[in-house]
Write an enzyme that holds these catalytic residues in place. Structure first.
Site, PDB file in Angstrom:
ATOM      1  N   MET A   1       8.992 -82.057 -38.842  1.00  0.00           N
ATOM      2  CA  MET A   1       8.988 -82.758 -40.123  1.00  0.00           C
ATOM      3  C   MET A   1       8.797 -81.793 -41.293  1.00  0.00           C
ATOM      4  O   MET A   1       8.438 -80.640 -41.115  1.00  0.00           O
ATOM      5  CB  MET A   1       7.892 -83.823 -40.136  1.00  0.00           C
ATOM      6  CG  MET A   1       8.115 -84.938 -39.136  1.00  0.00           C
ATOM      7  SD  MET A   1       6.849 -86.225 -39.205  1.00  0.00           S
ATOM      8  CE  MET A   1       7.191 -86.941 -40.822  1.00  0.00           C
ATOM      9  N   HIS A   2       9.055 -82.309 -42.491  1.00  0.00           N
ATOM     10  CA  HIS A   2       8.714 -81.683 -43.773  1.00  0.00           C
ATOM     11  C   HIS A   2       9.611 -80.519 -44.198  1.00  0.00           C
ATOM     12  O   HIS A   2       9.546 -80.087 -45.350  1.00  0.00           O
ATOM     13  CB  HIS A   2       7.265 -81.170 -43.791  1.00  0.00           C
ATOM     14  CG  HIS A   2       6.252 -82.127 -43.271  1.00  0.00           C
ATOM     15  ND1 HIS A   2       6.131 -83.413 -43.748  1.00  0.00           N
ATOM     16  CD2 HIS A   2       5.298 -81.984 -42.301  1.00  0.00           C
ATOM     17  CE1 HIS A   2       5.135 -84.016 -43.109  1.00  0.00           C
ATOM     18  NE2 HIS A   2       4.630 -83.190 -42.231  1.00  0.00           N
TER      19      HIS A   2
ATOM     20  N   ASP B   1       9.225 -85.833 -35.589  1.00  0.00           N
ATOM     21  CA  ASP B   1       8.748 -85.596 -34.227  1.00  0.00           C
ATOM     22  C   ASP B   1       7.554 -86.459 -33.850  1.00  0.00           C
ATOM     23  O   ASP B   1       7.485 -86.985 -32.736  1.00  0.00           O
ATOM     24  CB  ASP B   1       8.440 -84.112 -34.005  1.00  0.00           C
ATOM     25  CG  ASP B   1       7.504 -83.508 -35.038  1.00  0.00           C
ATOM     26  OD1 ASP B   1       7.037 -84.224 -35.950  1.00  0.00           O
ATOM     27  OD2 ASP B   1       7.235 -82.299 -34.947  1.00  0.00           O
TER      28      ASP B   1
END
Length: 489
Positions: A82-83, A241
């Protein structure tokens, strides 16, 4: 059959499952190492993710065929780290390497955004404070330091969504992933016009939003040629995830919690309504399943701690060797403590400048003590999230373990002891790729809901009760003193 693709930090994995949840084939391809030009920086090349995804999908389909199974893929789901901030120009070309989740350079941008909007107002608008891990603060760093690139941005994606674009020629993002950008109104499940405007980010840069099981794209002619997947195969939105991993572990109803140790570590609790931490220590995100939310605490350097220890002090030993060493040391490691802040820390400290340390070394400390202290230190760090759950009134009756922390008997027992709660293992814990495949199957109606998909495919195998909870509770008190003492140094 349903294909799940997990674009992780270290590599990309593809698995093929059937309606019973049986894994029919899988393959994984490593990524190039993370590039870190300065301390706290972490970048990866999005086209390297696409390389790994192509090969993993091809390998998975080939493995299925080699086993005698004709791989008929009905739908595809994606998950991944992520991110990360993937920036594309108007021609959909990557403008620079992606700043990924563990990049810590953006604290000045976090401070700027917090000053502009206000700490409490930011949590009200997007349910989370400004942290270096989030996508928006990475965009702001590029604005401040690479304006020539910033002016060319036309599209912003997260890692797995870039792979989806390469597979389908379609831009899309799911609600759970978008929650980690700092640009989503998490409560109302829509992009936040207020935060985007305050930050100077055009909403046109952001892709359309979908719920996790929604079919949002189909495999393109180019994607088919690159992977072997049939043109027109439906592709579900998927999840980040942790969201997909929670689906793959059946963490959907309030009261259910997962503790997952991968490169990072996450304690994840499903909630029926958005539960906000006024201090922002827990992340509040949309769940991958429609209509529910989750809270989670994150330890940046979880499995990373054990890998760091192995690579730097024990390069000739296997992880099995290290675990065997640790098993020779009593619980609480004879008072040796490990603070796992190799990449700063999120929960509960929100401090990108936190640093790791061993504390309590004596002349009697052996290599085995160091290993056990690392295993315990990671679990102590995750226990900080359970402490916050108690503080905020978030109750739970089930803890399921996932990731590398669920695969070794010793680390399982350490977690049960430190959490002071029985922990469950699943019959087959396949991580985020499994959850992504379930979302894909739900999207085409193989199951009526995500909950039904989990009920049909996820089976608990073992429950491990705590045996040294009192000893570890006393050690946890000392662990809680580590961060304030190290911060003062």
């Amino acid at each position: 059959m349903f294909l799940g693709i997990d674009v992780g930090t270290g590599g990309t994995r593809a698995i093929l499952i059937d309606r019973s949840g049986k894994v029919l084939a899988s393959d994984a391809i490593d990524h190039a190492p993370i590039h870190s030009a300065q301390i706290g920086w972490a970048e990866q090349d999005p086209d390297d993710w696409w390389r790994a995804a192509r090969l993993a999908i091809q390998g998975c389909l080939a493995a299925a065929a080699a086993s005698g199974t004709t791989p008929i893929v009905e739908a595809v789901g994606l998950t991944g780290q992520m991110h990360g901030c993937v920036m594309l120009d108007a021609d959909f070309q990557v403008l620079r390497p992606a700043l990924i989740w563990c990049d810590q350079r953006t604290q000045p941008q976090c401070d700027w955004l917090t000053d502009k909007i206000g700490y409490e107002k930011l949590i009200e608008l997007v349910a989370n404070p400004a942290l270096p891990n989030f996508t928006l603060t990475k965009l702001l760093w590029v604005r401040d330091h690479q304006p020539e690139i910033f002016t060319k941005i036309a599209h912003v994606l997260c890692p797995k969504d870039y792979v989806r674009y390469k597979l389908t020629n379609t831009l899309a993002m799911d609600m759970q992933e978008a929650s980690g950008t700092l640009l989503l109104d998490v409560v109302h499940r829509r992009w936040s016009h207020e935060v985007a405007e305050a930050a100077g980010i055009p909403l046109s840069w952001l892709p359309p939003l979908y719920e996790g099981p929604e079919i949002c794209a189909r495999i393109s002619v180019e994607g088919s040629a690159a992977t072997g997947l049939p043109t027109g195969t439906p592709v579900a939105a998927g999840a980040g995830d942790q969201g997909a991993g929670a689906v793959g572990m059946g963490i959907l109803a309030p009261g259910s919690v997962s503790a997952t140790i991968g490169t990072s570590g996450v304690v994840f609790a499903a909630t029926a309504t958005p539960t906000l931490d006024p201090k922002g220590r827990l992340h509040t995100f949309c769940h991958a399943a429609p209509g529910i939310w989750h809270v989670m605490g994150v330890t940046n350097g979880a499995g990373l701690s054990l890998r760091y220890l192995k690579d730097t002090l024990f390069p000739t030993l296997t992880y099995e060797d290290l675990t065997a060493l640790a098993a020779t040391v009593p619980p609480a490691s004879d008072a040796l403590l490990w603070a796992p802040y190799l990449f700063g820390e999120r929960t509960p400290h929100l401090d990108p400048n936190a640093r790791a340390a061993f504390v309590g070394i004596t002349a009697s400390t052996t290599p085995a003590h160091f290993v056990r202290a690392v295993l315990e230190g990671v679990a102590f760090s995750l226990a900080d999230t359970f402490t916050l759950f108690h503080e905020l009134g978030i109750t739970y009756n089930r803890i399921r373990l996932g990731g590398g922390g669920a695969r070794g008997l010793l680390w399982r027992q350490i977690q049960a002891d430190i959490y002071n709660h029985p922990v469950e293992l699943l019959e087959a814990e396949e991580g985020g790729a499994f959850g992504a495949a379930l979302l894909a199957g739900t999207g085409i109606g193989a199951w009526p809901t995500v909950e039904a998909a989990c009920e049909a495919t996820i089976r608990p195998a073992q429950t491990i009760p705590p045996v040294s909870a009192e000893i570890m509770a006393e050690a946890y008190k000392h662990y809680r003193n580590l961060y304030p003492a190290l911060k003062r140094i």
